[in-house]
Design a protein around this motif. Structure first.
Motif, PDB file in Angstrom:
ATOM      1  N   TYR A 259       2.225  21.068   7.393  1.00 45.72           N
ATOM      2  CA  TYR A 259       1.233  20.250   8.321  1.00 45.72           C
ATOM      3  C   TYR A 259       1.347  18.890   8.291  1.00 45.72           C
ATOM      4  N   ALA A 260       1.346  18.462   7.072  1.00 47.25           N
ATOM      5  CA  ALA A 260       1.561  16.756   6.921  1.00 47.25           C
ATOM      6  C   ALA A 260       2.941  16.426   7.461  1.00 47.25           C
ATOM      7  N   ALA A 261       3.957  17.116   7.348  1.00 40.74           N
ATOM      8  CA  ALA A 261       5.369  16.747   7.616  1.00 40.74           C
ATOM      9  C   ALA A 261       5.463  16.752   9.068  1.00 40.74           C
ATOM     10  N   ILE A 262       4.737  17.733   9.759  1.00 35.36           N
ATOM     11  CA  ILE A 262       4.802  17.914  11.207  1.00 35.36           C
ATOM     12  C   ILE A 262       4.041  16.599  11.758  1.00 35.36           C
ATOM     13  N   GLY A 263       2.810  16.522  11.293  1.00 34.96           N
ATOM     14  CA  GLY A 263       1.942  15.242  11.794  1.00 34.96           C
ATOM     15  C   GLY A 263       2.737  13.937  11.595  1.00 34.96           C
ATOM     16  N   ARG A 264       3.618  13.570  10.618  1.00 34.81           N
ATOM     17  CA  ARG A 264       4.224  12.263  10.350  1.00 34.81           C
ATOM     18  C   ARG A 264       5.436  12.364  11.611  1.00 34.81           C
ATOM     19  N   ALA A 265       6.040  13.550  11.713  1.00 34.96           N
ATOM     20  CA  ALA A 265       6.989  13.560  12.835  1.00 34.96           C
ATOM     21  C   ALA A 265       6.544  13.387  14.071  1.00 34.96           C
ATOM     22  N   VAL A 266       5.359  13.877  14.451  1.00 33.44           N
ATOM     23  CA  VAL A 266       4.702  13.790  15.775  1.00 33.44           C
ATOM     24  C   VAL A 266       4.162  12.312  16.008  1.00 33.44           C
ATOM     25  N   TYR A 267       3.923  11.654  14.782  1.00 33.30           N
ATOM     26  CA  TYR A 267       3.442  10.198  14.741  1.00 33.30           C
ATOM     27  C   TYR A 267       4.549   9.383  15.043  1.00 33.30           C
ATOM     28  N   ALA A 268       5.862   9.612  14.595  1.00 31.82           N
ATOM     29  CA  ALA A 268       6.961   8.933  14.601  1.00 31.82           C
ATOM     30  C   ALA A 268       7.653   9.034  16.098  1.00 31.82           C
ATOM     31  N   ALA A 269       7.602  10.462  16.209  1.00 30.63           N
ATOM     32  CA  ALA A 269       8.038  10.491  17.683  1.00 30.63           C
ATOM     33  C   ALA A 269       7.171   9.647  18.757  1.00 30.63           C
ATOM     34  N   GLN A 270       6.059   9.862  18.662  1.00 30.02           N
ATOM     35  CA  GLN A 270       5.003   8.983  19.642  1.00 30.02           C
ATOM     36  C   GLN A 270       5.529   7.565  19.592  1.00 30.02           C
ATOM     37  N   LEU A 271       5.585   6.871  18.187  1.00 29.60           N
ATOM     38  CA  LEU A 271       5.708   5.628  18.081  1.00 29.60           C
ATOM     39  C   LEU A 271       7.294   5.297  19.093  1.00 29.60           C
ATOM     40  N   PHE A 272       8.363   6.103  18.636  1.00 29.88           N
ATOM     41  CA  PHE A 272       9.523   6.203  19.261  1.00 29.88           C
ATOM     42  C   PHE A 272       9.473   5.991  20.814  1.00 29.88           C
ATOM     43  N   GLU A 273       8.644   6.778  21.310  1.00 31.74           N
ATOM     44  CA  GLU A 273       8.565   7.025  22.838  1.00 31.74           C
ATOM     45  C   GLU A 273       7.789   5.744  23.584  1.00 31.74           C
ATOM     46  N   THR A 274       6.721   5.390  22.605  1.00 32.59           N
ATOM     47  CA  THR A 274       5.904   4.192  23.022  1.00 32.59           C
ATOM     48  C   THR A 274       6.917   2.895  23.077  1.00 32.59           C
ATOM     49  N   ALA A 275       8.185   2.767  22.195  1.00 34.66           N
ATOM     50  CA  ALA A 275       9.165   1.719  22.220  1.00 34.66           C
ATOM     51  C   ALA A 275      10.136   1.989  23.300  1.00 34.66           C
ATOM     52  N   PHE A 276      10.642   3.036  23.479  1.00 34.54           N
ATOM     53  CA  PHE A 276      11.762   3.709  24.185  1.00 34.54           C
ATOM     54  C   PHE A 276      11.631   3.539  25.562  1.00 34.54           C
ATOM     55  N   ILE A 277      10.354   4.009  26.146  1.00 27.51           N
ATOM     56  CA  ILE A 277      10.124   4.168  27.560  1.00 27.51           C
ATOM     57  C   ILE A 277       9.942   2.695  28.076  1.00 27.51           C
ATOM     58  N   PRO A 278       9.209   1.683  27.668  1.00 29.22           N
ATOM     59  CA  PRO A 278       9.069   0.504  28.142  1.00 29.22           C
ATOM     60  C   PRO A 278      10.365  -0.408  28.332  1.00 29.22           C
ATOM     61  N   ILE A 279      11.441  -0.046  26.970  1.00 27.51           N
ATOM     62  CA  ILE A 279      12.443  -0.660  26.920  1.00 27.51           C
ATOM     63  C   ILE A 279      13.302  -0.190  28.043  1.00 27.51           C
ATOM     64  N   PHE A 280      13.484   1.016  28.182  1.00 30.32           N
ATOM     65  CA  PHE A 280      14.154   1.720  29.263  1.00 30.32           C
ATOM     66  C   PHE A 280      13.760   0.986  30.843  1.00 30.32           C
ATOM     67  N   GLU A 281      12.546   0.889  30.905  1.00 28.41           N
ATOM     68  CA  GLU A 281      11.788   0.342  32.412  1.00 28.41           C
ATOM     69  C   GLU A 281      12.277  -1.120  32.034  1.00 28.41           C
ATOM     70  N   PHE A 282      12.245  -1.960  31.227  1.00 25.59           N
ATOM     71  CA  PHE A 282      12.880  -3.311  31.123  1.00 25.59           C
ATOM     72  C   PHE A 282      14.304  -3.205  31.824  1.00 25.59           C
ATOM     73  N   PHE A 283      15.033  -2.428  30.942  1.00 21.06           N
ATOM     74  CA  PHE A 283      16.337  -2.273  31.164  1.00 21.06           C
ATOM     75  C   PHE A 283      16.707  -2.284  32.662  1.00 21.06           C
ATOM     76  N   LYS A 284      15.833  -1.296  33.233  1.00 23.25           N
ATOM     77  CA  LYS A 284      16.017  -0.973  34.696  1.00 23.25           C
ATOM     78  C   LYS A 284      15.725  -2.396  35.611  1.00 23.25           C
ATOM     79  N   MET A 285      14.767  -2.839  34.870  1.00 21.84           N
ATOM     80  CA  MET A 285      14.150  -4.180  35.852  1.00 21.84           C
ATOM     81  C   MET A 285      15.514  -5.313  35.584  1.00 21.84           C
TER      82      MET A 285
END
Length: 160
Positions: free
Chosen positions: A5-31
């Protein structure tokens, strides 16, 4: 069980951090690469951008020839691992008995892989932006800055 459960929680947290960075960078790229998109959005990330699946972003980048094949493969593998961990593990493998420590090992391994890959992808893509979009550097190297931003998904994976 608690380790899983701890490993899953860390994975979910890291995935959310990645997506929080990735999506705005993709939007910036499109702009940066689609002037009509910049005009349409006014330079603001559109409502709902964070609901766009990463697989759709990968597909859009591939269709435009804007992503390196090795980065596309890494992102696609990451997305598959993340989906297996978060959405499909129980349907695919069932859930182990709480007292069966050995049965939790594959879940922990998958969660650790998702966490590490999310962190590494974040480091590479954000590191690229930090390096080439730093305001002083970008203004002093405007042409290279524009080229680098248009090439982010073809080059970000090679920045150390």
């Amino acid at each position: 069980m608690e380790q899983a459960y701890a490993a899953i929680g860390r994975a979910v947290y890291a995935a959310q951090l990645f997506e929080t960075a990735f999506i705005p960078i993709f939007e910036f790229f499109k702009m940066k690469t689609e002037p009509a998109y910049l005009e349409k959005t006014g330079g603001v990330i559109p409502v709902g951008a964070f609901k766009v699946p990463i697989a759709n972003v990968i597909r859009a980048l591939r269709e435009n020839g804007s992503i390196a094949t090795d980065l596309e493969g890494r992102l696609s593998s990451y997305v598959e691992d993340r989906h297996l961990l978060i959405h499909r593990w129980i349907q695919t493998h069932g859930w182990p008995d709480e007292n069966d420590a050995a049965a939790f090992v594959p879940i922990i391994q998958l969660a650790n892989r998702v966490e590490l890959e999310a962190k590494e992808l974040t480091r590479q893509i954000v590191g690229y932006i930090v390096k080439y979009a730093e305001p002083d550097w970008a203004s002093a190297h405007e042409q290279e800055y524009n080229e680098r931003m248009a090439e982010i998904f073809r080059r970000a994976h090679i920045v150390g």
